[in-house]
Structures are given as structure tokens and as C-alpha cells.
Motif scaffolding. Structure first.
Motif, PDB file in Angstrom:
ATOM      1  N   ILE A  18      -4.160   2.756  -5.357  1.00 15.58           N
ATOM      2  CA  ILE A  18      -3.714   3.838  -4.479  1.00 15.58           C
ATOM      3  C   ILE A  18      -2.877   4.800  -5.307  1.00 15.58           C
ATOM      4  O   ILE A  18      -1.896   4.411  -5.934  1.00 15.58           O
ATOM      5  N   PRO A  19      -3.262   6.075  -5.353  1.00 18.50           N
ATOM      6  CA  PRO A  19      -2.589   7.022  -6.248  1.00 18.50           C
ATOM      7  C   PRO A  19      -1.174   7.332  -5.804  1.00 18.50           C
ATOM      8  O   PRO A  19      -0.843   7.150  -4.629  1.00 18.50           O
ATOM      9  N   PRO A  20      -0.333   7.800  -6.774  1.00 12.55           N
ATOM     10  CA  PRO A  20      -0.629   8.023  -8.199  1.00 12.55           C
ATOM     11  C   PRO A  20      -0.667   6.716  -8.972  1.00 12.55           C
ATOM     12  O   PRO A  20       0.065   5.790  -8.649  1.00 12.55           O
ATOM     13  N   SER A  21      -1.541   6.642  -9.951  1.00 13.12           N
ATOM     14  CA  SER A  21      -1.765   5.391 -10.669  1.00 13.12           C
ATOM     15  C   SER A  21      -1.669   5.617 -12.169  1.00 13.12           C
ATOM     16  O   SER A  21      -2.297   6.537 -12.712  1.00 13.12           O
ATOM     17  N   MET A  22      -0.901   4.747 -12.846  1.00 13.60           N
ATOM     18  CA  MET A  22      -0.794   4.837 -14.301  1.00 13.60           C
ATOM     19  C   MET A  22      -2.154   4.608 -14.962  1.00 13.60           C
ATOM     20  O   MET A  22      -2.516   5.261 -15.940  1.00 13.60           O
ATOM     21  N   MET A  23      -2.914   3.658 -14.420  1.00 14.02           N
ATOM     22  CA  MET A  23      -4.227   3.345 -14.994  1.00 14.02           C
ATOM     23  C   MET A  23      -5.182   4.531 -14.874  1.00 14.02           C
ATOM     24  O   MET A  23      -5.935   4.837 -15.802  1.00 14.02           O
ATOM     25  N   MET A  24      -5.132   5.210 -13.728  1.00 15.82           N
ATOM     26  CA  MET A  24      -6.004   6.369 -13.548  1.00 15.82           C
ATOM     27  C   MET A  24      -5.620   7.495 -14.502  1.00 15.82           C
ATOM     28  O   MET A  24      -6.486   8.210 -15.016  1.00 15.82           O
ATOM     29  N   LEU A  25      -4.319   7.659 -14.741  1.00 12.60           N
ATOM     30  CA  LEU A  25      -3.880   8.676 -15.695  1.00 12.60           C
ATOM     31  C   LEU A  25      -4.451   8.409 -17.082  1.00 12.60           C
ATOM     32  O   LEU A  25      -4.996   9.312 -17.730  1.00 12.60           O
ATOM     33  N   VAL A  26      -4.327   7.174 -17.536  1.00 17.07           N
ATOM     34  CA  VAL A  26      -4.830   6.817 -18.867  1.00 17.07           C
ATOM     35  C   VAL A  26      -6.352   6.974 -18.921  1.00 17.07           C
ATOM     36  O   VAL A  26      -6.897   7.535 -19.877  1.00 17.07           O
ATOM     37  N   ILE A  46       7.032  11.131   3.206  1.00 19.66           N
ATOM     38  CA  ILE A  46       7.308  12.490   2.710  1.00 19.66           C
ATOM     39  C   ILE A  46       6.991  12.595   1.222  1.00 19.66           C
ATOM     40  O   ILE A  46       6.395  13.583   0.761  1.00 19.66           O
ATOM     41  N   LEU A  47       7.376  11.576   0.446  1.00 18.38           N
ATOM     42  CA  LEU A  47       7.075  11.586  -0.986  1.00 18.38           C
ATOM     43  C   LEU A  47       5.568  11.579  -1.236  1.00 18.38           C
ATOM     44  O   LEU A  47       5.072  12.290  -2.120  1.00 18.38           O
ATOM     45  N   VAL A  48       4.842  10.766  -0.475  1.00 21.51           N
ATOM     46  CA  VAL A  48       3.382  10.707  -0.623  1.00 21.51           C
ATOM     47  C   VAL A  48       2.777  12.080  -0.353  1.00 21.51           C
ATOM     48  O   VAL A  48       1.941  12.585  -1.120  1.00 21.51           O
ATOM     49  N   LEU A  49       3.200  12.713   0.745  1.00 16.70           N
ATOM     50  CA  LEU A  49       2.659  14.029   1.098  1.00 16.70           C
ATOM     51  C   LEU A  49       3.034  15.077   0.056  1.00 16.70           C
ATOM     52  O   LEU A  49       2.203  15.910  -0.322  1.00 16.70           O
ATOM     53  N   ALA A  50       4.262  15.022  -0.436  1.00 17.72           N
ATOM     54  CA  ALA A  50       4.718  16.015  -1.404  1.00 17.72           C
ATOM     55  C   ALA A  50       3.989  15.887  -2.734  1.00 17.72           C
ATOM     56  O   ALA A  50       3.527  16.889  -3.308  1.00 17.72           O
ATOM     57  N   VAL A  51       3.857  14.653  -3.222  1.00 19.15           N
ATOM     58  CA  VAL A  51       3.252  14.432  -4.538  1.00 19.15           C
ATOM     59  C   VAL A  51       1.741  14.621  -4.492  1.00 19.15           C
ATOM     60  O   VAL A  51       1.172  15.423  -5.236  1.00 19.15           O
ATOM     61  N   LEU A  52       1.093  13.878  -3.608  1.00 17.29           N
ATOM     62  CA  LEU A  52      -0.370  13.910  -3.589  1.00 17.29           C
ATOM     63  C   LEU A  52      -0.902  15.174  -2.918  1.00 17.29           C
ATOM     64  O   LEU A  52      -1.917  15.731  -3.348  1.00 17.29           O
ATOM     65  N   GLY A  53      -0.209  15.623  -1.880  1.00 17.21           N
ATOM     66  CA  GLY A  53      -0.659  16.837  -1.204  1.00 17.21           C
ATOM     67  C   GLY A  53      -0.654  18.039  -2.121  1.00 17.21           C
ATOM     68  O   GLY A  53      -1.568  18.874  -2.079  1.00 17.21           O
ATOM     69  N   SER A  54       0.360  18.139  -2.978  1.00 18.51           N
ATOM     70  CA  SER A  54       0.434  19.279  -3.895  1.00 18.51           C
ATOM     71  C   SER A  54      -0.695  19.249  -4.929  1.00 18.51           C
ATOM     72  O   SER A  54      -1.168  20.299  -5.361  1.00 18.51           O
ATOM     73  N   ILE A  55      -1.130  18.045  -5.294  1.00 21.28           N
ATOM     74  CA  ILE A  55      -2.241  17.931  -6.251  1.00 21.28           C
ATOM     75  C   ILE A  55      -3.561  18.302  -5.580  1.00 21.28           C
ATOM     76  O   ILE A  55      -4.355  19.094  -6.094  1.00 21.28           O
ATOM     77  N   TYR A  56      -3.813  17.724  -4.398  1.00 19.80           N
ATOM     78  CA  TYR A  56      -5.114  17.891  -3.754  1.00 19.80           C
ATOM     79  C   TYR A  56      -5.345  19.303  -3.225  1.00 19.80           C
ATOM     80  O   TYR A  56      -6.477  19.748  -3.131  1.00 19.80           O
ATOM     81  N   THR A  57      -4.262  19.995  -2.881  1.00 16.56           N
ATOM     82  CA  THR A  57      -4.423  21.371  -2.405  1.00 16.56           C
ATOM     83  C   THR A  57      -4.465  22.377  -3.552  1.00 16.56           C
ATOM     84  O   THR A  57      -4.706  23.561  -3.326  1.00 16.56           O
ATOM     85  N   GLY A  58      -4.230  21.887  -4.769  1.00 17.07           N
ATOM     86  CA  GLY A  58      -4.268  22.769  -5.922  1.00 17.07           C
ATOM     87  C   GLY A  58      -2.978  23.521  -6.170  1.00 17.07           C
ATOM     88  O   GLY A  58      -2.926  24.414  -7.020  1.00 17.07           O
ATOM     89  N   ALA A  80       0.831  -1.208   0.000  1.00 20.66           N
ATOM     90  CA  ALA A  80       0.000   0.000   0.000  1.00 20.66           C
ATOM     91  C   ALA A  80       0.863   1.255   0.000  1.00 20.66           C
ATOM     92  O   ALA A  80       0.591   2.216  -0.742  1.00 20.66           O
ATOM     93  N   LEU A  81       1.924   1.263   0.811  1.00 24.46           N
ATOM     94  CA  LEU A  81       2.795   2.437   0.876  1.00 24.46           C
ATOM     95  C   LEU A  81       3.603   2.605  -0.406  1.00 24.46           C
ATOM     96  O   LEU A  81       3.740   3.720  -0.927  1.00 24.46           O
ATOM     97  N   PHE A  82       4.144   1.504  -0.919  1.00 26.56           N
ATOM     98  CA  PHE A  82       4.926   1.603  -2.156  1.00 26.56           C
ATOM     99  C   PHE A  82       4.029   1.981  -3.332  1.00 26.56           C
ATOM    100  O   PHE A  82       4.459   2.699  -4.247  1.00 26.56           O
ATOM    101  N   ALA A  83       2.775   1.509  -3.301  1.00 28.07           N
ATOM    102  CA  ALA A  83       1.822   1.872  -4.357  1.00 28.07           C
ATOM    103  C   ALA A  83       1.607   3.372  -4.402  1.00 28.07           C
ATOM    104  O   ALA A  83       1.371   3.951  -5.470  1.00 28.07           O
ATOM    105  N   ALA A  84       1.688   4.020  -3.224  1.00 28.05           N
ATOM    106  CA  ALA A  84       1.438   5.454  -3.148  1.00 28.05           C
ATOM    107  C   ALA A  84       2.566   6.290  -3.745  1.00 28.05           C
ATOM    108  O   ALA A  84       2.437   7.506  -3.833  1.00 28.05           O
ATOM    109  N   VAL A  85       3.670   5.643  -4.137  1.00 32.19           N
ATOM    110  CA  VAL A  85       4.750   6.399  -4.780  1.00 32.19           C
ATOM    111  C   VAL A  85       5.196   5.790  -6.103  1.00 32.19           C
ATOM    112  O   VAL A  85       5.986   6.402  -6.830  1.00 32.19           O
ATOM    113  N   SER A  86       4.697   4.599  -6.445  1.00 33.00           N
ATOM    114  CA  SER A  86       5.172   3.960  -7.681  1.00 33.00           C
ATOM    115  C   SER A  86       4.150   4.012  -8.806  1.00 33.00           C
ATOM    116  O   SER A  86       4.502   4.229  -9.959  1.00 33.00           O
TER     117      SER A  86
END
Length: 433
Positions: free
Chosen positions: A155-163, A229-241, A107-113
Motif C-alpha cells: 500500500i503506497p507510499p512504498s520504499m520497494m516501489m520507489l527502488v 489526512i496524511l494519506v489524502l495529502a501525500v497520495l492525492g497530490s501525486i495522483y492529481t499531478g 493497512a492504514l499505517f502502511a499508507a503513511v509509513s
């Protein structure tokens, strides 16, 4: 009758090419070209050029190779190994012990891979040998890895969700956040099943003789910090706009390079392998997406999509019955195709039906990703099964049987989110618009 003949011809050609071992992307392009050449009076080359440009030039598609590159760096660095060491002290007292590391590390690795295969391979390389050494129940260990590895798509980010987001023209940020609750729910149910098995049979995860103290647990936190930290940096920046998905992906690449560097597992060889791996994966995905988009345009010009949608709509199926029929269709497709092909080949037909039945496109994106997760552990083309086979001496059929309980759990979760769509749509509704 003429439209039926054309449809059967195109399907027959596609089956012929795929069955003959022709690459999926080339097969899709050839069938689309055949549709334009033999059944339409439209310049096929001009359409092909427009389709390829439109599907590769958007800013959203730029995020794809960046997320792939981030996952490749983490896959080859010591960060994944530290993830296992960091989680182990926290799982030792739970029934099932380190088998839960399979689930929560995935689950954690999915959130960054963003990749199911990368998640399964990374976690499996670390855990399976350790489980065998400690005499853990091999069937449950392998089955839990196969099931939890699929979280790389949900669990985001997801290649499938992008497509999906690019093709369905929906917010990728909302898609990403919509995957959180279902992803956590699946991980918790997987973990609950492991606990149930361990309570029934204590020999599933015997004690190792190592006793972890609270000091050990506190010392393990720095090992987990890079991933969080990577999860917060990547996903947090998207969700906060603060950042678009593409900008957030670039942040993730820089962050993964930084953490790989300070863990002293980044050198020129690792960097070169990660770069080449991301180029190959990104090109493969884009090739399939462009081929499927070209075939979809041909099918649209021929009127096949509209006619099929009108026919199914005329059956007046209830929304739940429609989802049940689509689920059977997707499970069948998953036996033969990879996830990207499932999305791009089916979406022009299924998305209009879904929206007509009253389902939200964001919800359908998450549903479709779970269907692809099922495909990952469904023989004969379940990629997670092949990944685990490369790590063990088990046969594909044995791995599929071990993964069966987790396949059933995924089906049950699909039923739950269908009956209660708010599980998926609650967080996207809170996003900054």
C-alpha cells in the motif's frame, strides 16, 4: 562455456561473501569489482563513480529518505496508538473482533509509513499485549500481524516501489496507485479468513465485556483523522499531478511533524531518534542499491544478462509458466535475502523476460512487491518474523507456522492478479498523464 564459468565464479563469490557475514552492499560491490578487474578491460573505478552518482543524484531517490523520515516520526509518536483506539469501536461486532485491528491498522499505517518492519512493529506493540490480556487466540493474533504487516510494502507510499520505479524507469506515481486495489484486496481476504476462523470457533476472540455505542464510534473518528489526512495529502497530490513523489514526501514529513506536535508526542528526543533512524535506513538502502547497480553493470558488460535472457526465451515458455518459475525463484531468494536485494539483484535479468512475455512493467512491479511480502514471513531471513519475535516470547519457527495461512493467501492473490492483470492496471490507466 567461458561465459558459464564466469557466471558461476561471480555467483560463487557472492554466496561466499554473504555466507561469511559480509554486509550485502559491500558483497555486491566486491563481486562487481572482481568482475571488472579479472574478466574485463574496463576502468572499474570510473564505472563505480558513475554508477553511484547516477543512482543517488536523481530526484526520485530524494523521496526515499523523506518517506522514511515520515514513517519514523509516526512510529515514535502517539498517532499510532490513537489509530488502535480509533479502530477498536468499529471492529467490536465483527467476528474476530479486535484481531481485525491488526489488519486494518496495518493497512492504514502502511499508507503513511512505506515500511513493512515499521508497520509490524508499530501495530504489534499496541495490539499483541491487548490480545493476550483479552485471551484472544495467540496463534491467529500473531499470524494476522505477520501477514498484515507486509502491507507496508504494497500500500503506497512504498520504499520497494520507489527502488523498483527508479531501476525499471517506470512512473512511480503509477506504481503507487497500482498497489491500492491489490493491497485492499489482500487486507479484505485476510479479514475474511479471520472471520471464517472466528465463526468456526467463537473462542478465537472472546467478548471483553466492553460494549461500544455509536457515540463511542463517532468520538473515535478524530483519532483516525490524522492518518486519513496524511494519506489524502501525500497520495492525492501525486495522483492529481499537483506534486512529484519527492514534493509529496516533503508534504508528508511536514504533516507528520504537525500531527505529532498537536498530539503532544513530539519532543527533541523523539525528533533526534526519528532523524537518526531515517539516516541509517536510507543509507542502508542506497548502499545496497548502488552495490547491486554496480554488479548489474558488470554482469551486463560480461553479456551474462543477455545470454540468460536469450536462453530462457529459447525455451518458449508460456507466460504463466514463466511467472510460476519466477515465483519459485523469488520465494527461494526470499529465504536468504532482504527485499531490496531481491529487486536490485534480479531485475536486470527478469524485467527483459517479463516485457518480452507481454507483461506490463507496472504490473510486474506489484507482482515483485508481493513476492517480497512473502519473503517477509519466510524463514530464516523473514524480517517480520524477527520483529514479532522481539515483541513476544515465541520462536521464529512458531511465528512462521502461525503466518502460514496468510502466506498461502498471498500466493493465491498473486495467482489472481496474474490471471486478471486489470486488477493492478485499472487505476494507473486513469491517472493524469
Amino acid at each position: 562455456m567461458e561465459l558459464l564459468t564466469v557466471s558461476l565464479t561471480l555467483v560463487g563469490l557472492l554466496i561466499l561473501f554473504l555466507g561469511g557475514g559480509v554486509w550485502i552492499g559491500i558483497s555486491l560491490f566486491l563481486v562487481g569489482l572482481g568482475g571488472f578487474t579479472f574478466f574485463l578491460d574496463i576502468p572499474a573505478g570510473i564505472i563505480m563513480a558513475n554508477v553511484v552518482w547516477n543512482n543517488t543524484s536523481g530526484s526520485a531517490m530524494m523521496a526515499l529518505p523523506l518517506f522514511v523520515f515520515m514513517g519514523e516520526i509516526l512510529f515514535r509518536s502517539r498517532i499510532s496508538e490513537n489509530l488502535f483506539k480509533g479502530l477498536s469501536p468499529w471492529m467490536d461486532r465483527i467476528p474476530g473482533r479486535l484481531i481485525h485491528v491488526n489488519i486494518f491498522a496495518s493497512a492504514l499505517f502502511a499508507a503513511v509509513s512505506g515500511s513493512s518492519a515499521a508497520t509490524t512493529a508499530t501495530v504489534g506493540k499496541i495490539t499483541l499485549a491487548e490480545f493476550k490480556k483479552r485471551n484472544y487466540h495467540q496463534k491467529l493474533s500473531i499470524g494476522s500481524l505477520a501477514g498484515a504487516g507486509t502491507l507496508g510494502f504494497l500500500i503506497p507510499p512504498s520504499m520497494m516501489m520507489l527502488v523498483y520505479g527508479i531501476m525499471a524507469d517506470v512512473s512511480i506515481g503509477k506504481l503507487f496507485i497500482a498497489g491500492f486495489i491489490p493491497g485492499i484486496l489482500i487486507a479484505l481476504v485476510f479479514s475474511g479468513y479471520v472471520m471464517y476462523r472466528a465463526i468456526l470457533n467463537g473462542g478465537v476472540a472472546p467478548r471483553s465485556g466492553i460494549e461500544y455505542t455509536w457515540t463511542d464510534r463517532l468520538h473515535s473518528i478524530p483519532l483516525l483523522a490524522p492518518v486519513f489526512i496524511l494519506v489524502l495529502a501525500v497520495l492525492g497530490s501525486i495522483y492529481t499531478g499537483w506534486a512529484t513523489p519527492t514534493e509529496a514526501a516533503a508534504v508528508g514529513v511536514v504533516g507528520s511533524l504537525f500531527f505529532a506536535g498537536i498530539s503532544r508526542s513530539l519532543n527533541w528526543e523523539v525528533f533526534k531518534e526519528a532523524l537518526m533512524g531515517s539516516v541509517k535506513t536510507s543509507c542502508m538502502i542506497m548502499w545496497i542499491v548502488c552495490g547491486a547497480a554496480y554488479l548489474s553493470v558488470a554482469v551486463g558488460y560480461l553479456g551474462i544478462t543477455r545470454s540468460l535472457s536469450e536462453y530462457i526465451a529459447s525455451l518458449d515458455l508460456s507466460p504463466y509458466l514463466l511467472i510460476f518459475i519466477l515465483s519459485i525463484m523469488y520465494i527461494g531468494m526470499g529465504c536468504l535475502l532482504d527485499g531490496f536485494s531481491m529487486i536490485v539483484m534480479s531485475l536486470p535479468i527478469t524485467l527483459p523476460l517479463i516485457t518480452q512475455a507481454g507483461f506490463d512493467p507496472i504490473w510486474f512491479g506489484i507482482y515483485l512487491v508481493i513476492m517480497i511480502e512473502l519473503a517477509q514471513i519466510t524463514p530464516p531471513v523473514g524480517f517480520n518474523l524477527f520483529v514479532i519475535k522481539s515483541l513476544t516470547d515465541w520462536e521464529i519457527g512458531e511465528i512462521a507456522v502461525a503466518a502460514l495461512p496468510f502466506f498461502i493467501i498471498l500466493c493465491l492473490v498473486t495467482a489472481v492478479i496474474t490471471v486478471f492483470p486489470g486488477i493492478v492496471l485499472y487505476l494507473p490507466g486513469l491517472m493524469v498523464r
